[in-house]
Write a protein that holds these residues in place. Sequence first.
Motif, PDB file in Angstrom:
ATOM      1  N   LEU B 112       0.762  -1.136   0.109  1.00 17.58           N
ATOM      2  CA  LEU B 112       0.075  -0.026  -0.057  1.00 17.58           C
ATOM      3  C   LEU B 112       0.922   1.180  -0.052  1.00 17.58           C
ATOM      4  O   LEU B 112       0.639   2.277  -0.673  1.00 17.58           O
ATOM      5  N   ALA B 113       2.014   1.078   0.665  1.00 14.08           N
ATOM      6  CA  ALA B 113       2.780   2.344   0.599  1.00 14.08           C
ATOM      7  C   ALA B 113       3.551   2.587  -0.496  1.00 14.08           C
ATOM      8  O   ALA B 113       3.639   3.770  -1.338  1.00 14.08           O
ATOM      9  N   VAL B 114       3.702   1.564  -1.345  1.00 11.92           N
ATOM     10  CA  VAL B 114       4.337   1.510  -2.631  1.00 11.92           C
ATOM     11  C   VAL B 114       3.276   2.329  -3.522  1.00 11.92           C
ATOM     12  O   VAL B 114       3.576   2.835  -4.599  1.00 11.92           O
ATOM     13  N   ARG B 115       2.045   1.658  -3.428  1.00  9.76           N
ATOM     14  CA  ARG B 115       1.169   2.148  -4.263  1.00  9.76           C
ATOM     15  C   ARG B 115       0.800   3.740  -4.330  1.00  9.76           C
ATOM     16  O   ARG B 115       0.553   4.422  -5.236  1.00  9.76           O
ATOM     17  N   ASP B 116       0.963   4.190  -3.062  1.00 10.43           N
ATOM     18  CA  ASP B 116       0.588   5.744  -2.896  1.00 10.43           C
ATOM     19  C   ASP B 116       1.762   6.545  -3.659  1.00 10.43           C
ATOM     20  O   ASP B 116       1.895   7.592  -3.575  1.00 10.43           O
ATOM     21  N   VAL B 117       3.127   5.823  -3.739  1.00 12.03           N
ATOM     22  CA  VAL B 117       3.975   6.660  -4.566  1.00 12.03           C
ATOM     23  C   VAL B 117       4.059   6.289  -6.069  1.00 12.03           C
ATOM     24  O   VAL B 117       4.263   7.323  -6.905  1.00 12.03           O
ATOM     25  N   VAL B 118       3.579   5.086  -6.421  1.00 14.93           N
ATOM     26  CA  VAL B 118       3.903   4.940  -7.967  1.00 14.93           C
ATOM     27  C   VAL B 118       2.525   4.752  -8.646  1.00 14.93           C
ATOM     28  O   VAL B 118       2.595   4.952  -9.938  1.00 14.93           O
ATOM     29  N   GLY B 119       1.390   4.971  -7.844  1.00 17.30           N
ATOM     30  CA  GLY B 119       0.054   4.846  -8.222  1.00 17.30           C
ATOM     31  C   GLY B 119      -0.545   3.495  -8.528  1.00 17.30           C
ATOM     32  O   GLY B 119       0.284   2.461  -8.854  1.00 17.30           O
ATOM     33  N   ASP B 120      -1.945   3.014  -8.498  1.00 17.75           N
ATOM     34  CA  ASP B 120      -2.205   1.864  -8.620  1.00 17.75           C
ATOM     35  C   ASP B 120      -2.281   1.327 -10.042  1.00 17.75           C
ATOM     36  O   ASP B 120      -2.214   0.123 -10.275  1.00 17.75           O
ATOM     37  N   GLU B 121      -2.231   2.047 -11.143  1.00 17.62           N
ATOM     38  CA  GLU B 121      -2.311   1.532 -12.547  1.00 17.62           C
ATOM     39  C   GLU B 121      -0.887   1.006 -12.929  1.00 17.62           C
ATOM     40  O   GLU B 121      -0.783   0.373 -13.614  1.00 17.62           O
ATOM     41  N   ASN B 122       0.150   1.388 -12.129  1.00 19.19           N
ATOM     42  CA  ASN B 122       1.402   0.852 -12.366  1.00 19.19           C
ATOM     43  C   ASN B 122       2.009  -0.150 -11.600  1.00 19.19           C
ATOM     44  O   ASN B 122       3.227  -0.557 -11.520  1.00 19.19           O
ATOM     45  N   LEU B 123       0.974  -0.650 -10.705  1.00 22.18           N
ATOM     46  CA  LEU B 123       1.475  -1.704  -9.822  1.00 22.18           C
ATOM     47  C   LEU B 123       0.521  -2.788  -9.841  1.00 22.18           C
ATOM     48  O   LEU B 123      -0.430  -3.035 -10.258  1.00 22.18           O
ATOM     49  N   VAL B 124       1.205  -4.002  -9.695  1.00 23.87           N
ATOM     50  CA  VAL B 124       0.492  -5.176  -9.521  1.00 23.87           C
ATOM     51  C   VAL B 124       0.971  -5.940  -7.962  1.00 23.87           C
ATOM     52  O   VAL B 124       2.042  -5.893  -7.683  1.00 23.87           O
ATOM     53  N   PHE B 125       0.045  -6.651  -7.537  1.00 27.03           N
ATOM     54  CA  PHE B 125       0.403  -7.370  -6.333  1.00 27.03           C
ATOM     55  C   PHE B 125       0.392  -9.052  -6.751  1.00 27.03           C
ATOM     56  O   PHE B 125      -0.452  -9.455  -7.322  1.00 27.03           O
ATOM     57  N   VAL B 126       1.728  -9.517  -6.484  1.00 28.44           N
ATOM     58  CA  VAL B 126       1.774 -11.080  -6.663  1.00 28.44           C
ATOM     59  C   VAL B 126       1.839 -11.641  -5.229  1.00 28.44           C
ATOM     60  O   VAL B 126       2.833 -11.333  -4.532  1.00 28.44           O
ATOM     61  N   ILE B 127       0.907 -12.533  -4.792  1.00 31.60           N
ATOM     62  CA  ILE B 127       1.052 -12.962  -3.470  1.00 31.60           C
ATOM     63  C   ILE B 127       1.956 -14.601  -3.796  1.00 31.60           C
ATOM     64  O   ILE B 127       1.656 -15.387  -4.525  1.00 31.60           O
ATOM     65  N   ASN B 128       2.919 -14.434  -3.080  1.00 31.44           N
ATOM     66  CA  ASN B 128       3.741 -15.883  -3.374  1.00 31.44           C
ATOM     67  C   ASN B 128       3.518 -16.612  -2.132  1.00 31.44           C
ATOM     68  O   ASN B 128       3.026 -16.335  -1.137  1.00 31.44           O
ATOM     69  N   LYS B 129       4.018 -17.885  -2.132  1.00 31.41           N
ATOM     70  CA  LYS B 129       3.801 -18.949  -1.194  1.00 31.41           C
ATOM     71  C   LYS B 129       2.375 -19.376  -0.750  1.00 31.41           C
ATOM     72  O   LYS B 129       1.984 -19.768   0.222  1.00 31.41           O
ATOM     73  N   ASP B 130       1.533 -19.341  -1.739  1.00 31.89           N
ATOM     74  CA  ASP B 130       0.100 -19.839  -1.701  1.00 31.89           C
ATOM     75  C   ASP B 130       0.328 -21.135  -2.319  1.00 31.89           C
ATOM     76  O   ASP B 130      -0.109 -21.754  -3.350  1.00 31.89           O
ATOM     77  N   ASP B 131       1.111 -22.013  -1.507  1.00 30.70           N
ATOM     78  CA  ASP B 131       1.449 -23.306  -1.821  1.00 30.70           C
ATOM     79  C   ASP B 131       0.327 -24.379  -2.227  1.00 30.70           C
ATOM     80  O   ASP B 131       0.277 -25.436  -2.961  1.00 30.70           O
ATOM     81  N   GLU B 132      -0.807 -24.144  -1.556  1.00 30.51           N
ATOM     82  CA  GLU B 132      -1.834 -25.057  -1.636  1.00 30.51           C
ATOM     83  C   GLU B 132      -3.051 -24.469  -2.454  1.00 30.51           C
ATOM     84  O   GLU B 132      -4.248 -24.927  -2.147  1.00 30.51           O
ATOM     85  N   SER B 133      -2.804 -23.338  -3.064  1.00 31.07           N
ATOM     86  CA  SER B 133      -3.813 -22.619  -3.787  1.00 31.07           C
ATOM     87  C   SER B 133      -5.232 -22.445  -2.972  1.00 31.07           C
ATOM     88  O   SER B 133      -5.990 -22.638  -3.205  1.00 31.07           O
ATOM     89  N   GLU B 134      -4.993 -21.785  -1.617  1.00 27.95           N
ATOM     90  CA  GLU B 134      -5.881 -21.380  -0.766  1.00 27.95           C
ATOM     91  C   GLU B 134      -6.685 -20.131  -1.087  1.00 27.95           C
ATOM     92  O   GLU B 134      -7.717 -19.963  -0.736  1.00 27.95           O
ATOM     93  N   ILE B 135      -5.920 -19.122  -1.846  1.00 24.71           N
ATOM     94  CA  ILE B 135      -6.483 -18.108  -2.255  1.00 24.71           C
ATOM     95  C   ILE B 135      -7.491 -18.217  -3.473  1.00 24.71           C
ATOM     96  O   ILE B 135      -6.678 -18.373  -4.443  1.00 24.71           O
ATOM     97  N   ASN B 136      -8.451 -17.666  -3.302  1.00 23.96           N
ATOM     98  CA  ASN B 136      -9.475 -18.395  -4.707  1.00 23.96           C
ATOM     99  C   ASN B 136      -9.643 -16.875  -5.285  1.00 23.96           C
ATOM    100  O   ASN B 136      -9.201 -15.761  -4.751  1.00 23.96           O
TER     101      ASN B 136
END
Lengths: 74, 658
Positions: B112-136
């Motif tokens: 979120l801190a990075v978002r406020d500096v670069v803007g949301d259109e230039n930003l992507v979140f990648v959640i790592n270590k979702d080893d068992e695909s728990e995030i739907n």
Amino acid sequence: MNLLELKVGEPRLIKDFSQNQSVYFKLLSLGILPGDEIEIMGKAPFGGPISIKHGSQTFLALRRSEAKQIEVES
Amino acid sequence: MLKQVEATILLIGFPNAGKSTFFNILTGGTRKVSNYSGVTVDVGHGDIESNKNEGLQLKLIDLPGVYNLIPTSYDEAVTVQSLLDLNDYHQADKVVVLLDYQRLEASLSLGLAVRDVVGDENLVFVINKDDESEINAEMREEIKQRTGVQTLSTSALQNNGKVLDDFLRTLSYANKIDLKNKLPMTEESVKYFRKTPELDRISLKSDTEISSTINWYHDKSRDVLEKVIAPKNTKAKITEKIDRFVLNPFFGGAIFLSIFYMIFHALYTWAGPVMELVETAIGGVGELLTGIMPEGLLQSLIVDGVIGGVGGVLVFLPQIMFLFFLLSLLEQSGYIARAAVVTDKLMGYFGLNGKAFLPYMSGFACAIPGIMAARTLSNPRERVATIMTIPLITCSARLPVYILLIGTFVPKQTVLGIFDSQALSFFFLYFLGSAAALVIAKVLRLSFFKGESGNFIIDLPLYQRPSLKAAFMQAWRKGKAFLKKAGTIILALSIVIWVLSTFPKANPDLLVGKTEAQVASISLEQSMLGTMGRTVEPVIKPIGMDWKMGVGLLVSFGARELFVSAMGTLYALGDVDEESESLRQRLINEKDPVTGKPVYSLAVAWSLLIFFVFALQCTGTMGVLRKELGSWKVPLIMFTYMGTLGYLGSWIVYTYLS
């Protein structure tokens, strides 16, 4: 009471941090906030660092002098 | 013809979130990855491998891990600097903030801190270590709704770089990033930048204001993640169980010592048989070539110069690879951070921070990454004291010298029932280097670098099963680098040594009526190298060395392995005995031409060993020291103090043993 006074394996909620900015700052950065649950996992011998569990998933270690600065609910 | 469009992506995230792992998967790069914080301390650039099939040419930039955008050490400042530079160089199109599923809330607050500096259109979140695909998909959508940032979840452990690769290709790269807001910064944090940031990029805030900002992001992050489930805590449970032993007040220290003794014991005894195979093979090749080539200068160049020199060093390839294999297993497991906890008190006694254990640990492989890893130490005085002592830690370049001399001259016997005398000597040298590093650090911290210790608040990563494949890869890479060194600098130096020790030819009058062995010895002495060696001999005589060893020591200041190759060439030239093929046999057989007594004794071997424990014989290290410390002053002080220690140590050991 402060975190150091807790026994191993007794979970407590964090009440407050002391005013030592660098310690406070570092703990905040790691996502440790007042109201969070914290538990001592172990204490290294000869006054070495203590290891703690934050929430149910994250683990960290800090020196006793730093642990003293974390106030927990009694 | 594909249209060439270029886009650059910055990788930012928490320490140990897996940035370098993804970087390696996507680019085929070989950035070092481990299971502890602060492994990456510099910027890495790479082209994505799938570029060859696509029109869109993606570049990745891997950065050191940060907890927030307010640096508290030099490596964190490297990352924040890259963000601040965005306006000047317009080098990035997207920022990927890699979130760690095991600590999602904290890492999202960085996002979120990075978002406020670069803007949301230039930003992507990648959640790592979702080893068992728990995030739907629903949860991802929820995060996107609440933050405005596109979100993907994946697992580097499952090695599915393809998912991330495809995802990165679907993004639009229409505009370069401009900073939307100034970065809040404390006066303290500004000190960690190499060049002071310009004031139109940052806004100086008080500590209290900064703390409440960080707090605000955490609260925000907690809100966003209201409906996202936490990962199953099976791994956390296992970690708790293991730590009950590893961090136990009684067993902790013993476990620590046994792990390290096991490593050096295994290194010494298990790699031994493989080494003997290589040794026999190289000896065989030498013999074969002696048989088929006509006697003369060319035969001598190939057999004595190249095979003697390069072959002498190649023998140690199995050990080098084995060392890196074992270190990789240990690092991947997550134990290293615990070792820092176990040693903090001890390190503190010597004026160092427990965090300095990590750079010291890297020093066992090579001082260069160790010195760079000291960037993670926030206290500048602790950092310099750590850097100044890292080269005393036994690096892999000392390994060939240790094994050669110990294996040849320390008699093999069982000590105290369970220890092997050779393995124990080996462990002792490692111990001596580390102990010297700590003592010198203490002296430095009491004199030139006095002051408080920085904080010791350290992440303990969850344990994971080390991947054998990753360990093999690491061993393979280091083995390849070692072979490359053998094929280039060591080969070149072996030829130079051969030339210098073959010419000028000795006066034929001196050789009349002499035996073959005397001829070889006189020829060597009359050569250019012989003259040089004779010049330095008075200096090294008090520590029991003759001119040949002096030559070895001189060249070893370029790189330590060169000692072994120089010895290999020199003794191959002096050797007329058909029976001895290996350098080890030649060392044992070497006789003083005047007295006829063996040149090497236990005292001479230990004198050499002790010199190698202390002396700073590595041009590469000197270069990195200059770069990290900003001047030649400290590197030259280090060169002098380590050389002096080496010479004094050798003198004491030699005098005592002989």
